[in-house]
Design a protein around this motif. Structure first.
Motif, PDB file in Angstrom:
ATOM      1  N   LEU A 295       0.843  -1.192   0.000  1.00 34.68           N
ATOM      2  CA  LEU A 295       0.000   0.000   0.000  1.00 34.68           C
ATOM      3  C   LEU A 295       0.879   1.242   0.000  1.00 34.68           C
ATOM      4  O   LEU A 295       1.984   1.233   0.551  1.00 34.68           O
ATOM      5  CB  LEU A 295      -0.897   0.021   1.236  1.00 34.68           C
ATOM      6  CG  LEU A 295      -1.900  -1.123   1.358  1.00 34.68           C
ATOM      7  CD1 LEU A 295      -2.599  -1.071   2.711  1.00 34.68           C
ATOM      8  CD2 LEU A 295      -2.906  -1.077   0.227  1.00 34.68           C
ATOM      9  N   ASN A 296       0.386   2.303  -0.613  1.00 37.74           N
ATOM     10  CA  ASN A 296       1.091   3.580  -0.618  1.00 37.74           C
ATOM     11  C   ASN A 296       0.374   4.535   0.326  1.00 37.74           C
ATOM     12  O   ASN A 296      -0.751   4.950   0.057  1.00 37.74           O
ATOM     13  CB  ASN A 296       1.137   4.177  -2.029  1.00 37.74           C
ATOM     14  CG  ASN A 296       1.968   3.343  -2.957  1.00 37.74           C
ATOM     15  OD1 ASN A 296       3.032   2.869  -2.583  1.00 37.74           O
ATOM     16  ND2 ASN A 296       1.496   3.151  -4.173  1.00 37.74           N
ATOM     17  N   PHE A 297       1.030   4.871   1.441  1.00 36.05           N
ATOM     18  CA  PHE A 297       0.445   5.755   2.446  1.00 36.05           C
ATOM     19  C   PHE A 297       1.056   7.144   2.362  1.00 36.05           C
ATOM     20  O   PHE A 297       2.243   7.298   2.086  1.00 36.05           O
ATOM     21  CB  PHE A 297       0.728   5.226   3.862  1.00 36.05           C
ATOM     22  CG  PHE A 297       0.034   3.959   4.209  1.00 36.05           C
ATOM     23  CD1 PHE A 297      -1.334   3.936   4.484  1.00 36.05           C
ATOM     24  CD2 PHE A 297       0.741   2.779   4.292  1.00 36.05           C
ATOM     25  CE1 PHE A 297      -1.962   2.753   4.836  1.00 36.05           C
ATOM     26  CE2 PHE A 297       0.118   1.591   4.642  1.00 36.05           C
ATOM     27  CZ  PHE A 297      -1.244   1.574   4.918  1.00 36.05           C
ATOM     28  N   GLU A 298       0.229   8.138   2.664  1.00 31.06           N
ATOM     29  CA  GLU A 298       0.674   9.496   2.893  1.00 31.06           C
ATOM     30  C   GLU A 298      -0.101  10.011   4.096  1.00 31.06           C
ATOM     31  O   GLU A 298      -1.117   9.420   4.488  1.00 31.06           O
ATOM     32  CB  GLU A 298       0.379  10.398   1.690  1.00 31.06           C
ATOM     33  CG  GLU A 298       1.207  10.115   0.473  1.00 31.06           C
ATOM     34  CD  GLU A 298       0.978  11.142  -0.640  1.00 31.06           C
ATOM     35  OE1 GLU A 298       0.141  12.053  -0.484  1.00 31.06           O
ATOM     36  OE2 GLU A 298       1.641  11.019  -1.671  1.00 31.06           O
TER      37      GLU A 298
ATOM     38  N   LEU B  69      23.562  19.044  -9.777  1.00 28.07           N
ATOM     39  CA  LEU B  69      23.204  20.078  -8.807  1.00 28.07           C
ATOM     40  C   LEU B  69      22.456  19.540  -7.597  1.00 28.07           C
ATOM     41  O   LEU B  69      22.315  20.234  -6.594  1.00 28.07           O
ATOM     42  CB  LEU B  69      22.352  21.160  -9.483  1.00 28.07           C
ATOM     43  CG  LEU B  69      23.067  22.009 -10.529  1.00 28.07           C
ATOM     44  CD1 LEU B  69      22.093  22.945 -11.219  1.00 28.07           C
ATOM     45  CD2 LEU B  69      24.211  22.784  -9.886  1.00 28.07           C
ATOM     46  N   GLY B  70      21.928  18.307  -7.698  1.00 26.21           N
ATOM     47  CA  GLY B  70      21.129  17.797  -6.587  1.00 26.21           C
ATOM     48  C   GLY B  70      20.794  16.333  -6.748  1.00 26.21           C
ATOM     49  O   GLY B  70      21.551  15.567  -7.357  1.00 26.21           O
ATOM     50  N   TYR B  71      19.629  15.961  -6.210  1.00 23.65           N
ATOM     51  CA  TYR B  71      19.182  14.575  -6.205  1.00 23.65           C
ATOM     52  C   TYR B  71      17.728  14.499  -6.667  1.00 23.65           C
ATOM     53  O   TYR B  71      16.900  15.319  -6.260  1.00 23.65           O
ATOM     54  CB  TYR B  71      19.318  13.979  -4.796  1.00 23.65           C
ATOM     55  CG  TYR B  71      20.753  13.872  -4.348  1.00 23.65           C
ATOM     56  CD1 TYR B  71      21.471  12.701  -4.554  1.00 23.65           C
ATOM     57  CD2 TYR B  71      21.403  14.938  -3.747  1.00 23.65           C
ATOM     58  CE1 TYR B  71      22.805  12.601  -4.162  1.00 23.65           C
ATOM     59  CE2 TYR B  71      22.722  14.850  -3.347  1.00 23.65           C
ATOM     60  CZ  TYR B  71      23.414  13.675  -3.565  1.00 23.65           C
ATOM     61  OH  TYR B  71      24.726  13.581  -3.176  1.00 23.65           O
ATOM     62  N   THR B  72      17.431  13.490  -7.468  1.00 25.46           N
ATOM     63  CA  THR B  72      16.096  13.261  -8.007  1.00 25.46           C
ATOM     64  C   THR B  72      15.455  12.088  -7.278  1.00 25.46           C
ATOM     65  O   THR B  72      16.128  11.102  -6.983  1.00 25.46           O
ATOM     66  CB  THR B  72      16.180  12.950  -9.523  1.00 25.46           C
ATOM     67  OG1 THR B  72      16.868  14.026 -10.165  1.00 25.46           O
ATOM     68  CG2 THR B  72      14.805  12.789 -10.135  1.00 25.46           C
ATOM     69  N   PHE B  73      14.142  12.184  -7.027  1.00 27.74           N
ATOM     70  CA  PHE B  73      13.425  11.159  -6.278  1.00 27.74           C
ATOM     71  C   PHE B  73      12.150  10.741  -7.006  1.00 27.74           C
ATOM     72  O   PHE B  73      11.496  11.558  -7.655  1.00 27.74           O
ATOM     73  CB  PHE B  73      13.066  11.676  -4.877  1.00 27.74           C
ATOM     74  CG  PHE B  73      14.273  12.083  -4.090  1.00 27.74           C
ATOM     75  CD1 PHE B  73      14.928  11.161  -3.286  1.00 27.74           C
ATOM     76  CD2 PHE B  73      14.784  13.370  -4.172  1.00 27.74           C
ATOM     77  CE1 PHE B  73      16.064  11.525  -2.570  1.00 27.74           C
ATOM     78  CE2 PHE B  73      15.910  13.746  -3.464  1.00 27.74           C
ATOM     79  CZ  PHE B  73      16.553  12.820  -2.663  1.00 27.74           C
ATOM     80  N   SER B  74      11.801   9.461  -6.841  1.00 29.99           N
ATOM     81  CA  SER B  74      10.598   8.906  -7.458  1.00 29.99           C
ATOM     82  C   SER B  74       9.407   9.003  -6.503  1.00 29.99           C
ATOM     83  O   SER B  74       9.548   9.405  -5.347  1.00 29.99           O
ATOM     84  CB  SER B  74      10.830   7.437  -7.826  1.00 29.99           C
ATOM     85  OG  SER B  74      10.836   6.646  -6.651  1.00 29.99           O
ATOM     86  N   SER B  75       8.258   8.548  -6.990  1.00 30.81           N
ATOM     87  CA  SER B  75       7.032   8.588  -6.195  1.00 30.81           C
ATOM     88  C   SER B  75       7.054   7.610  -5.026  1.00 30.81           C
ATOM     89  O   SER B  75       6.171   7.648  -4.180  1.00 30.81           O
ATOM     90  CB  SER B  75       5.827   8.291  -7.082  1.00 30.81           C
ATOM     91  OG  SER B  75       5.934   6.989  -7.632  1.00 30.81           O
ATOM     92  N   SER B  76       8.052   6.773  -4.944  1.00 32.32           N
ATOM     93  CA  SER B  76       8.162   5.844  -3.814  1.00 32.32           C
ATOM     94  C   SER B  76       8.757   6.516  -2.571  1.00 32.32           C
ATOM     95  O   SER B  76       8.743   5.929  -1.495  1.00 32.32           O
ATOM     96  CB  SER B  76       9.036   4.650  -4.195  1.00 32.32           C
ATOM     97  OG  SER B  76       8.438   3.927  -5.238  1.00 32.32           O
TER      98      SER B  76
ATOM     99  N   ARG C 263       4.514  13.226   2.575  1.00 32.32           N
ATOM    100  CA  ARG C 263       4.016  13.242   1.194  1.00 32.32           C
ATOM    101  C   ARG C 263       4.978  12.589   0.227  1.00 32.32           C
ATOM    102  O   ARG C 263       6.185  12.598   0.419  1.00 32.32           O
ATOM    103  CB  ARG C 263       3.742  14.678   0.749  1.00 32.32           C
ATOM    104  CG  ARG C 263       2.567  15.333   1.447  1.00 32.32           C
ATOM    105  CD  ARG C 263       1.290  14.602   1.165  1.00 32.32           C
ATOM    106  NE  ARG C 263       0.118  15.412   1.456  1.00 32.32           N
ATOM    107  CZ  ARG C 263      -1.083  15.137   1.000  1.00 32.32           C
ATOM    108  NH1 ARG C 263      -1.285  14.092   0.236  1.00 32.32           N
ATOM    109  NH2 ARG C 263      -2.099  15.901   1.324  1.00 32.32           N
ATOM    110  N   SER C 264       4.393  12.047  -0.853  1.00 38.31           N
ATOM    111  CA  SER C 264       5.142  11.368  -1.914  1.00 38.31           C
ATOM    112  C   SER C 264       4.788  11.991  -3.261  1.00 38.31           C
ATOM    113  O   SER C 264       3.827  11.568  -3.897  1.00 38.31           O
ATOM    114  CB  SER C 264       4.791   9.875  -1.959  1.00 38.31           C
ATOM    115  OG  SER C 264       5.107   9.254  -0.768  1.00 38.31           O
ATOM    116  N   PRO C 265       5.521  12.990  -3.710  1.00 33.66           N
ATOM    117  CA  PRO C 265       5.251  13.535  -5.042  1.00 33.66           C
ATOM    118  C   PRO C 265       5.622  12.512  -6.109  1.00 33.66           C
ATOM    119  O   PRO C 265       6.413  11.600  -5.870  1.00 33.66           O
ATOM    120  CB  PRO C 265       6.136  14.774  -5.116  1.00 33.66           C
ATOM    121  CG  PRO C 265       7.130  14.630  -4.033  1.00 33.66           C
ATOM    122  CD  PRO C 265       6.612  13.663  -3.026  1.00 33.66           C
ATOM    123  N   ASP C 266       5.050  12.657  -7.286  1.00 32.47           N
ATOM    124  CA  ASP C 266       5.374  11.731  -8.381  1.00 32.47           C
ATOM    125  C   ASP C 266       6.832  11.844  -8.783  1.00 32.47           C
ATOM    126  O   ASP C 266       7.449  10.864  -9.204  1.00 32.47           O
ATOM    127  CB  ASP C 266       4.451  11.981  -9.580  1.00 32.47           C
ATOM    128  CG  ASP C 266       3.023  11.558  -9.291  1.00 32.47           C
ATOM    129  OD1 ASP C 266       2.820  10.613  -8.491  1.00 32.47           O
ATOM    130  OD2 ASP C 266       2.099  12.168  -9.857  1.00 32.47           O
TER     131      ASP C 266
END
Length: 191
Positions: free
Chosen positions: A30-33, A70-77, A88-91
């Motif tokens: 499950l994906n919780f926020e 310049l930084g770090y990229t993150f996924s919706s996980s 929160r989990s942005p896309d």
């Protein structure tokens, strides 16, 4: 059957950050926020089209970041523990290198206690637009500097900037990373 987002009111149950983390770890399917009001949100999975679009957007952001470093990229996980109390989990998300590297290794391993500099949300068929718009405003309240809400259903994109009114553009359009993502541009054709 269309799956929708489910909100659980936990006003009388005060989950600590560690308890919320363990809830997520114990229910990985499950994906919780959690929003800033403390409501637990169970996010439905997206379909193939939305998943493919989301992957393409992350690839574009990641490729730009690999070139600029310049930084770090993150996924919706990735769940971010925001300063306003929300989890929160942005896309897709991006954080400047010096801000990310200022976190301890323990903070990076769990749900990082930091608001991204940039967030992107892609509206899927199961997403309620007003719920996503509230989420975008919550990001700004937490200190996010730039956010894009891509809405294929209405062929629009909403641009959220810290301290400014929301700008709405029709697709197709080109989005620029401005001073948050210098040199980044994203061409959005009609979805």
């Amino acid at each position: 059957m269309i799956l929708t987002t489910l909100k659980l009111n936990l006003n009388t149950v005060d989950l600590t950050d560690e308890q919320f983390y363990q809830l997520c770890q114990n229910n990985r399917e499950l994906n919780f926020e959690r929003n800033a009001k403390g409501e637990l949100i169970i996010m439905p999975p997206v379909g193939g089209e939305s998943g493919n679009r989301e992957a393409d957007l992350i690839i574009d952001l990641g490729n730009w970041n690999r070139q600029t470093q310049l930084g770090y990229t993150f996924s919706s996980s990735t769940v971010f523990k925001l300063p306003n109390g929300a989890d929160r989990s942005p896309d897709a998300a991006w954080i400047r290198r010096e801000r990310w590297e200022a976190l301890t290794p323990e903070q990076r391993r769990k749900f990082p206690p930091i608001a991204p500099d940039f967030v992107l949300e892609l509206r899927s068929a199961t997403d309620n637009l007003s719920t996503l718009q509230e989420k975008m405003l919550e990001y700004l309240d937490a200190g996010v500097k730039l956010g894009w809400l891509i809405n294929p259903q209405q062929q629009q994109v909403e641009i959220y900037r810290l301290g400014q009114a929301v700008e709405v553009r029709n697709l197709p359009t080109e989005l620029l990373g401005e001073d948050v993502l210098p040199g980044f541009s994203l061409s959005l054709n009609i979805y």
